[in-house]
Design an enzyme around this catalytic site. Structure first.
Site, PDB file in Angstrom:
ATOM      1  CG  HIS A 236       6.137   0.158   5.593  1.00  0.00           C
ATOM      2  ND1 HIS A 236       6.548  -0.841   5.746  1.00  0.00           N
ATOM      3  CD2 HIS A 236       4.524   0.059   5.815  1.00  0.00           C
ATOM      4  CE1 HIS A 236       5.778  -1.863   5.751  1.00  0.00           C
ATOM      5  NE2 HIS A 236       4.482  -1.361   5.847  1.00  0.00           N
TER       6      HIS A 236
HETATM    7  O1  RIB Z   1       4.674  -1.552   1.584  1.00  0.00           O
HETATM    8  C1  RIB Z   1       4.686  -0.417   2.121  1.00  0.00           C
HETATM    9  C2  RIB Z   1       4.515   0.847   1.230  1.00  0.00           C
HETATM   10  O2  RIB Z   1       3.191   0.575   0.268  1.00  0.00           O
HETATM   11  C3  RIB Z   1       4.253   2.138   1.920  1.00  0.00           C
HETATM   12  O3  RIB Z   1       4.698   3.222   1.070  1.00  0.00           O
HETATM   13  C4  RIB Z   1       2.758   2.297   2.213  1.00  0.00           C
HETATM   14  O4  RIB Z   1       2.376   3.720   2.260  1.00  0.00           O
HETATM   15  C5  RIB Z   1       2.363   1.672   0.631  1.00  0.00           C
HETATM   16  O5  RIB Z   1       2.574   2.765  -0.230  1.00  0.00           O
END
Ligand code: RIB
Ligand code: CA
Length: 307
Positions: A236
């Site tokens: 992500h």
């Molecule tokens: O949904 C993914 C996000 O939430 C990313 O930033 C992961 O590190 C969590 O913080």
């Protein structure tokens, strides 16, 4: 000229790779790293950020921030990040945090900046929102806000909401109303950055630096996503950083994004109006497609350049 950025995070396995990518990229000048709770408690996310910076041999100051959202409390995500936030990987301890709490540091940097600063948010948006609500005029010193947050459709915490968005929906609503462009790397974008064991093996072959090894060890602990077919884990947070480094890897559209702040089952949902059905002003840019091979090559190359 490198883009001046403040990186706000909750490390966090994917945050770790995002931090390394930012530090290894001459296109960015990381002025500060600010930390919130989120994936794990602030005690862990702060220690993780300090350890990652030390491993990279970086002098970028790391500042502690919010250990709770504007309302309520954070809920950690040990299923993805483990109890301590880096999937159980233990790094040598970093140094102490820099003096000053995140929201004060963000405001000071913006106030003193000779040119607008880009805010990168890859955790709950609490620190960024607190800075901009306590001194709204500083929004004029914000070039843009680039977030990993939200989803057009299905969430990853509830059917409606993505983790960062639901961790502090009011904070995200504040950023959306601050008058500066907000760029979203949503779950639909990050689902295209699916890391497989073969991808990690390819990265390991790029070098022998301690940061590359740590990044691969950390990423190897992240379980494959059932939501995405069980073949890999969506990477992500580095997507948000990569947008600033190689925007040509992405396509995007401008649209309206609003937050569901209600108490019900859709709380924290990002209402992303991709087809202009509401006629609301376009307050956001939503990244839509990713050149995944180009992204993984960029990330591998930059990780291999770190110590
Ligand atoms: O949904 C993914 C996000 O939430 C990313 O930033 C992961 O590190 C969590 O913080
Ligand atoms: Ca994160």
């Amino acid at each position: 000229m490198p883009i001046p950025v403040i990186l706000d995070c909750d490390p966090g396995t994917d945050d770790a790779l995002a931090i390394f990518l930012a530090l290894a990229s001459p296109e960015l000048s990381v002025l500060a790293i600010t930390v919130a709770g989120g994936n794990a408690g602030l005690d862990h996310t702060l220690a993780n950020a300090l350890a990652l910076i030390a491993l990279a041999g970086s002098s970028v100051p790391v500042h502690a921030g919010a250990d709770r959202p504007l309302l309520g409390c954070f809920t950690s995500e040990p299923r993805v990040h483990g109890e301590t936030g880096l999937g159980g990987v233990v790094l040598p301890a970093g140094g102490p945090p820099a003096p000053g709490i995140a929201t004060d540091v963000i405001r000071r940097i913006l106030r003193e900046a000779a040119e607008p600063v880009t805010l990168i948010g890859i955790g709950p948006a609490t620190n960024l929102a607190l800075a901009l609500t306590t001194e709204p005029a500083l929004a004029a010193k914000v070039q843009q806000i680039v977030l990993m947050s939200g989803a057009w459709a299905e969430g990853n915490i509830t059917p409606a909401a993505e983790f960062n968005a639901i961790s502090d929906p009011e904070a995200l609503a504040i950023l959306l109303a601050c008058g500066r462009p907000v760029v979203f790397a949503t779950l639909e974008l990050t689902a295209q950055a699916l890391v497989t064991p073969a991808c990690i093996a390819a990265w390991r072959g790029l070098g022998s630096g301690r940061c590359l090894r740590a990044a691969c060890d950390i990423q190897a602990t992240v379980p494959a996503s059932r939501r995405l077919g069980g073949t890999g884990a969506p990477l992500h947070d580095p997507c948000a950083v990569a947008w600033l480094i190689r925007p040509e890897l992405f396509t995007f559209r401008r649209c309206s994004v609003r937050m569901d702040l209600g108490p019900g089952p859709s709380r924290g949902r990002t209402l992303i109006d991709r087809w202009d059905r509401t006629g609301e002003p376009h307050n956001a840019v939503v990244l839509e497609t990713l050149d995944a091979p180009g992204f993984f090559d960029l990330l591998g190359q930059r990780l291999a350049q770190l110590p």
